[in-house]
Design an enzyme around this catalytic site. Sequence first.
Site, short mmCIF file in Angstrom:
data_model
loop_
_atom_site.label_atom_id
_atom_site.label_comp_id
_atom_site.label_asym_id
_atom_site.label_seq_id
_atom_site.Cartn_x
_atom_site.Cartn_y
_atom_site.Cartn_z
N CYS A 238 0.87 -1.18 0.00
CA CYS A 238 0.00 0.00 0.00
C CYS A 238 0.90 1.22 0.00
O CYS A 238 1.67 1.41 -0.93
CB CYS A 238 -0.98 -0.02 1.17
SG CYS A 238 -0.21 -0.17 2.80
N ARG A 243 -2.23 -0.96 5.43
CA ARG A 243 -3.43 -1.50 4.79
C ARG A 243 -3.12 -2.85 4.16
O ARG A 243 -3.95 -3.75 4.13
CB ARG A 243 -3.95 -0.53 3.73
CG ARG A 243 -4.65 0.69 4.29
CD ARG A 243 -5.01 1.68 3.19
NE ARG A 243 -3.86 2.36 2.64
CZ ARG A 243 -3.91 3.21 1.61
NH1 ARG A 243 -5.07 3.46 1.02
NH2 ARG A 243 -2.82 3.80 1.17
#
Lengths: 281, 140
Positions: A238, A243
Site C-alpha cells: 500500500c 493496509r
Amino acid sequence: MADYIHPDVLVSTDWVAEHQNDPGVRIVESDEDVLLYDVGHIESAVKVDWQTDLQDQLVRDYIDKEKFENLMSEKGISNDTTVVFYGDRNNWWACYAFWVFKLFGHENCLMMNGGRQKWIDEDRPLVKDVPEYPVTSYTVSEVNESIRAFKDDVMAHLGSGNPLIDVRSPGEYTGELLHMEAYPQEGALRGGHIPGAANVPWATAANEDGTFKSADELVSIYKDDKGLKDGDDVIAYCRIGERSSHTWFVLTYLLGFENVRNYDGSWTEWGNMVRAPIEKP
Amino acid sequence: MNIEEIIEEFQEADFQETLAMLLDYSEGLPKLPEEFEEARDTGYNRVAECETPVFIFVRLEDGKVRLFADVPEESPTVRGFVALLVDAFDGSTPDEIENAPGNLINSLGLDQKLGTRRMFGLSAVYSRIKSEVKKAQRIQ
C-alpha cells in the site's frame, strides 16, 4: 457455503469478553492514534503502538529482536501466550501489529473480528486503568522474514509473472493521487503503481461494521475476479504497509495462501525511488 | 499558562507524562459554541491537511484573539494538541500568536516522542491558526 481456511484465527467480541482474563491470553490494542487506548480500552488489554513501540526510531525498520523481547516481557507476554489483537479503523493497525508479531515468530496470534468499533457499538465496557502483568521472559528464536518483501524482492517478483496486489484506493493506483486522500504526509514524488499489480483496495475485504467478509465473498473477489490461484506467490503493498497487512491477513488466514509477503516499504519507498519502474493506466 | 510555560513543561516530561498531558488537554477542550455548528457541519473551516476532521474558528474581540475548535474524541492526540493551542492562544493578542515559535511541535518534543509520521497534520493545524489570525486582522 465455504468457510475460511483458518477460521480459528478469528475470535468474536463475545469470546474476548469471556476469555480476556484467562491466564494464557493477552489482549493487545493497536490503534492509529497513540492516545486512543488511554481514552478507554478493553479491561485486560495492553497497548502496543505501531510507531513508538514497533518501529525503530532512527532507521526505517522495525525494532530489533532484543527490543521485541523486552516489549513482550513488559507487556506480560510469554512465548506461549495467546495474543488477541484489536484496534481502530477496521483493525488496520491490529493487522499490522499481528504481522509484526508473526515477523518475530510469535506463534499464537488471534484477531478480534470487528475491532474496537464493534466492541463499542455493542455497548461493551471500556476502562482507563492500565492493567499490570508480571514481567515475563521472552525469547525470539528466529525472525521470520518470509512474510516480508523488500524492494529487491519486488523487483525480482516483477519479471516472474507472480501476482502483486496493490491495496490502495483506485485514485492512488492510477496515479491521480500522490497520497491517500487526507493523508498527505505519506506522499510520494511519483504516482502510479508497480507494473503488473492488480488493484484490490483493502476495504473490499471488510464489511461496514469492520468485520471480514465471508469466505465466499473473499473467494469471489481475489480468486474469481483477480485470478489468484492456490499456491500463488503473492506480494501485497500500500503506502506504508499497514493496509496491506490487512490484505496479507485475509489472504494468508482466511483464504489460506501460504506464500504471501507484505512489502512494507510500499509506495512511500517505490514512488520515491530513482529508476523504479512504474505503470500508469 | 502561556506557550513558553507549556513548552517548558513538555520539555521536562517523559513519554508517559507527555501522553498524560495531551490526554488532559484533550478532555478539557471546550465544546464548540453553537453558533459555529452549522459552519462545521457544512465543512467550512476544516483543516484539509489533517487526516482527522479538525475545525478551527478565529475571530477578534476587542483586539484579542478568540479561538474555537472542534476535534472528534476518537482522535485524542490531535484533539489534545488543538486543545493545547486553544488554551495557550485564546485571549492572546494577534502579535503574541504571530511571534509564537514557528517550530512549536519540535519545541514541545512531540516529533521525538510520538514519531514523525504523526506530525504533519499537527503542523498544518498550527499554521492554520496563525494564518486565520492574520486573515481576521485583514478583515477588520
